[in-house]
Write a protein that holds these residues in place. Structure first.
Motif, PDB file in Angstrom:
ATOM      1  N   GLY A 179     -57.997 -70.706  -3.140  1.00 11.88           N
ATOM      2  CA  GLY A 179     -56.936 -70.981  -4.119  1.00 11.88           C
ATOM      3  C   GLY A 179     -56.326 -69.812  -4.869  1.00 11.88           C
ATOM      4  O   GLY A 179     -55.500 -70.030  -5.766  1.00 11.88           O
ATOM      5  N   CYS A 180     -56.718 -68.573  -4.557  1.00 16.98           N
ATOM      6  CA  CYS A 180     -56.143 -67.430  -5.284  1.00 16.98           C
ATOM      7  C   CYS A 180     -54.690 -67.216  -4.856  1.00 16.98           C
ATOM      8  O   CYS A 180     -54.354 -67.307  -3.672  1.00 16.98           O
ATOM      9  CB  CYS A 180     -56.960 -66.158  -5.043  1.00 16.98           C
ATOM     10  N   LYS A 181     -53.833 -66.952  -5.827  1.00 17.38           N
ATOM     11  CA  LYS A 181     -52.393 -66.820  -5.565  1.00 17.38           C
ATOM     12  C   LYS A 181     -51.915 -65.365  -5.651  1.00 17.38           C
ATOM     13  O   LYS A 181     -50.885 -64.998  -5.095  1.00 17.38           O
ATOM     14  CB  LYS A 181     -51.596 -67.641  -6.598  1.00 17.38           C
ATOM     15  N   ARG A 182     -52.622 -64.548  -6.428  1.00 19.22           N
ATOM     16  CA  ARG A 182     -52.201 -63.143  -6.573  1.00 19.22           C
ATOM     17  C   ARG A 182     -53.455 -62.278  -6.506  1.00 19.22           C
ATOM     18  O   ARG A 182     -54.271 -62.242  -7.428  1.00 19.22           O
ATOM     19  CB  ARG A 182     -51.489 -62.977  -7.910  1.00 19.22           C
ATOM     20  N   ASP A 244     -51.950 -61.558 -14.487  1.00 16.73           N
ATOM     21  CA  ASP A 244     -51.700 -62.722 -13.623  1.00 16.73           C
ATOM     22  C   ASP A 244     -52.545 -62.686 -12.344  1.00 16.73           C
ATOM     23  O   ASP A 244     -52.562 -63.644 -11.583  1.00 16.73           O
ATOM     24  CB  ASP A 244     -50.212 -62.796 -13.256  1.00 16.73           C
ATOM     25  N   VAL A 245     -53.269 -61.587 -12.131  1.00 18.38           N
ATOM     26  CA  VAL A 245     -54.113 -61.495 -10.924  1.00 18.38           C
ATOM     27  C   VAL A 245     -55.270 -62.489 -11.041  1.00 18.38           C
ATOM     28  O   VAL A 245     -55.923 -62.564 -12.088  1.00 18.38           O
ATOM     29  CB  VAL A 245     -54.636 -60.041 -10.738  1.00 18.38           C
ATOM     30  N   ASP A 246     -55.518 -63.263  -9.977  1.00 17.11           N
ATOM     31  CA  ASP A 246     -56.606 -64.260 -10.023  1.00 17.11           C
ATOM     32  C   ASP A 246     -57.656 -64.056  -8.928  1.00 17.11           C
ATOM     33  O   ASP A 246     -58.523 -64.914  -8.732  1.00 17.11           O
ATOM     34  CB  ASP A 246     -56.049 -65.683  -9.978  1.00 17.11           C
ATOM     35  N   GLY A 247     -57.544 -62.928  -8.209  1.00 22.00           N
ATOM     36  CA  GLY A 247     -58.559 -62.629  -7.186  1.00 22.00           C
ATOM     37  C   GLY A 247     -58.549 -61.144  -6.871  1.00 22.00           C
ATOM     38  O   GLY A 247     -57.499 -60.499  -6.953  1.00 22.00           O
ATOM     39  N   PRO A 271     -65.819 -67.515 -11.433  1.00 21.34           N
ATOM     40  CA  PRO A 271     -64.553 -67.326 -10.722  1.00 21.34           C
ATOM     41  C   PRO A 271     -63.379 -68.094 -11.342  1.00 21.34           C
ATOM     42  O   PRO A 271     -62.297 -68.044 -10.772  1.00 21.34           O
ATOM     43  CB  PRO A 271     -64.874 -67.920  -9.357  1.00 21.34           C
ATOM     44  N   GLU A 272     -63.589 -68.783 -12.495  1.00 19.53           N
ATOM     45  CA  GLU A 272     -62.501 -69.618 -13.030  1.00 19.53           C
ATOM     46  C   GLU A 272     -61.220 -68.817 -13.262  1.00 19.53           C
ATOM     47  O   GLU A 272     -60.138 -69.216 -12.841  1.00 19.53           O
ATOM     48  CB  GLU A 272     -62.941 -70.308 -14.329  1.00 19.53           C
ATOM     49  N   ASP A 273     -61.335 -67.668 -13.984  1.00 21.88           N
ATOM     50  CA  ASP A 273     -60.144 -66.865 -14.277  1.00 21.88           C
ATOM     51  C   ASP A 273     -59.824 -65.906 -13.134  1.00 21.88           C
ATOM     52  O   ASP A 273     -58.660 -65.643 -12.838  1.00 21.88           O
ATOM     53  CB  ASP A 273     -60.353 -66.043 -15.557  1.00 21.88           C
TER      54      ASP A 273
END
Lengths: 341, 341
Positions: A179-182, A244-247, A271-273
């Motif tokens: 589910g990571c987008k950025r 905004d980075v999530d991974g 890993p939530e944030d």
């Protein structure tokens, strides 16, 4: 008490040194009785053949040289263990040198090993190595050379590696799948082939999934003895510049552990944030909080395989056969833990 | 391309091999002009003296042997790093063997190193070593021998150690000072002197503070490659048998990290319910949760010091002086972190 010599054995038995020497080597022109007598006395006196003299005759030293960037390093110490275990099986001793990631030191060490007349050399390159004259010198002397992990593509010798590009791709794909987008990348230094390949794997995974590649969220680490601190510093910078980075896919576990420490202290939830994937599977990664998802890199296996290949080439050379080079690629695996969803 | 020989240099210059050899060694009976000519050609052709031949003449191999129980081990890999760094300064190469804590393997390896005619041997004993014939053999051959960390008191050679008893006392005293009333000990294997001494330090601290010594809360670990699992198993057992224990002094960090992992999983709070002090100060101990209070053991320093002492003895031997043995005790320090109050 000095080591016992052939001369002493000869004097005690009142025979010539040549006879003693031949008896110990089972020459057919010496009688069984004499052989038995010489061997028994040699055993009693604890006679040991002088390795230098044997070496001068056979032109073999039964030693190999190993140059490694850093010893206090979970992956490399596993490689060393694999090399030593395999060498011991074949009756070889291993001389170990540490290059401290310095090209200058690495050159000096190659020279030292050649002078020492090792039978072959195993090397994982220093980050700073961009020229390879010193390695070509090894090849020019017909000395078997096997590179592992940090290699140079253009040097014509055997290599034992993993597919870093594929592994980097798998690490990034796992972040996308969860589910990571950025997704940011903490890459290794600019020169080593393995850090280039892990980066290319990251980039390709993004593009294959129609995600934009953004160089401003690729951070560089030297991955030397400041790895942990580099991980903290990059994590801090990332929070300031790109919240905004999530991974993040991180080039090596120790850097990832630095990043986790920073995120934990700043209250950023993993890993939530933000999700993290490391690389190498250090033991430490399984016991920190949260435990780290990572790519398992088979260090012990790599060491064993590298020595096996070197041994094969030493045998080929002994038989005056042409040395055949091989590139061996070992498998890696994604180890899922608590730092990803 | 084979290595260049003295003969080739001699032929090219039309002089004798002896003259070439003497010129390279700066013999006074060779003219300056000839020396310059020979040295220049040797440099151009990249001539390297044959180490075997040099060794046979000087009876020096410029190599030392190192036997260590386990390479993938934060403390020992630091020791190796210190030894190699110091050896390199003095122009020595280091042959490294791993005993895997096996006495049988250790004996074989000593023999191998003696055959290889190393100039000296550095050793940290395997847990299983209770007899020392193999080491007395080294001494009998007049070969310098330095023991470090895991030593045998009765072998007459130089030793580099820490004061394990004092350090074990300090670790236990810290638990007492921070309010622990019933303190367990996870000790190392029965034979190694360092695990005996740490245990004796623990016991003395209890008695000096009028706390009863209770052998039922002393657990044994082999501290080999199952250290982490042993820590978990002992912690689990302790919770079942003695839930009144509120502090543990643990023989080595990796075992302590296993214990912490078990306590974390069972919801036992550290340090509120139970305080823990480890031993060795592995890097890992600073990044786990909670971070581990431990005794810092100077691995790199120990390696450097051990090589320095060995080098001194090699020089004494070369000058036909008597070898003087020394026992060097390095300082340790208590590192306070979150696992104690």
């Amino acid at each position: 008490m000095k080591p016992v010599t052939l001369k002493q054995i000869a004097e005690q038995l009142n025979i010539s040194v040549t006879t003693v020497s031949k008896a110990l080597k089972d020459y057919p022109d010496i009688s069984k009785k004499t052989k038995a007598m010489v061997k028994e006395l040699a055993k009693t006196l604890n006679y040991k053949p002088n390795a230098f003299a044997v070496n001068l005759r056979t032109k073999e030293s039964k030693t190999v040289g190993l140059i490694i960037p850093e010893i206090v390093h979970h992956f490399f110490s596993n490689v060393i263990k694999g090399i030593i275990a395999q060498a011991e099986k074949k009756g070889y001793l291993v001389i170990i040198l540490q290059s401290n990631e310095s090209y200058e030191l690495e050159k000096k060490q190659i020279d030292l090993l050649l002078r020492q007349r090792v039978d072959g050399i195993l090397i994982s390159l220093a980050n700073g190595s961009a020229e390879f004259h010193h390695l070509n010198e090894v090849m020019a002397q017909d000395k078997p050379l096997v590179m592992f992990d940090k290699i140079a593509k253009i040097v014509q010798c055997s290599k034992v590696i993993i597919d870093d590009r594929k592994a980097g791709y798998a690490a990034t794909q796992h972040l996308i799948d969860t589910g990571c987008k950025r997704i940011a990348h903490f890459r290794g230094a600019l020169l080593p082939q393995n850090s280039i390949d892990r980066f290319l794997g990251y980039k390709k995974a993004l593009l294959d999934n129609n995600m934009p590649y953004d160089p401003s969220i690729v951070y560089i680490c030297q991955c030397g003895d400041r790895s942990f601190e580099e991980g903290r510093e990059n994590a801090k910078q990332l929070l300031m510049d790109h919240d905004d980075v999530d991974g993040i896919f991180i080039n090596t576990d120790l850097v990832a552990i630095g990043a986790i420490t920073e995120f934990n202290e700043q209250g950023v939830k993993i890993p939530e944030d933000i999700s993290i994937v490391g690389f190498s599977n250090w033991f430490m990664s399984s016991v920190i909080s949260p435990s780290l998802t990572t790519i398992d890199q088979p260090g012990y296996e790599m060491g064993k395989t590298a020595f096996k290949q070197l041994y094969k080439e030493i045998q080929q050379k002994k038989k005056n056969k042409a040395i055949t080079h091989k590139q061996i690629v070992l498998d890696t695996a994604l180890v899922k833990r608590a730092s990803t969803k």
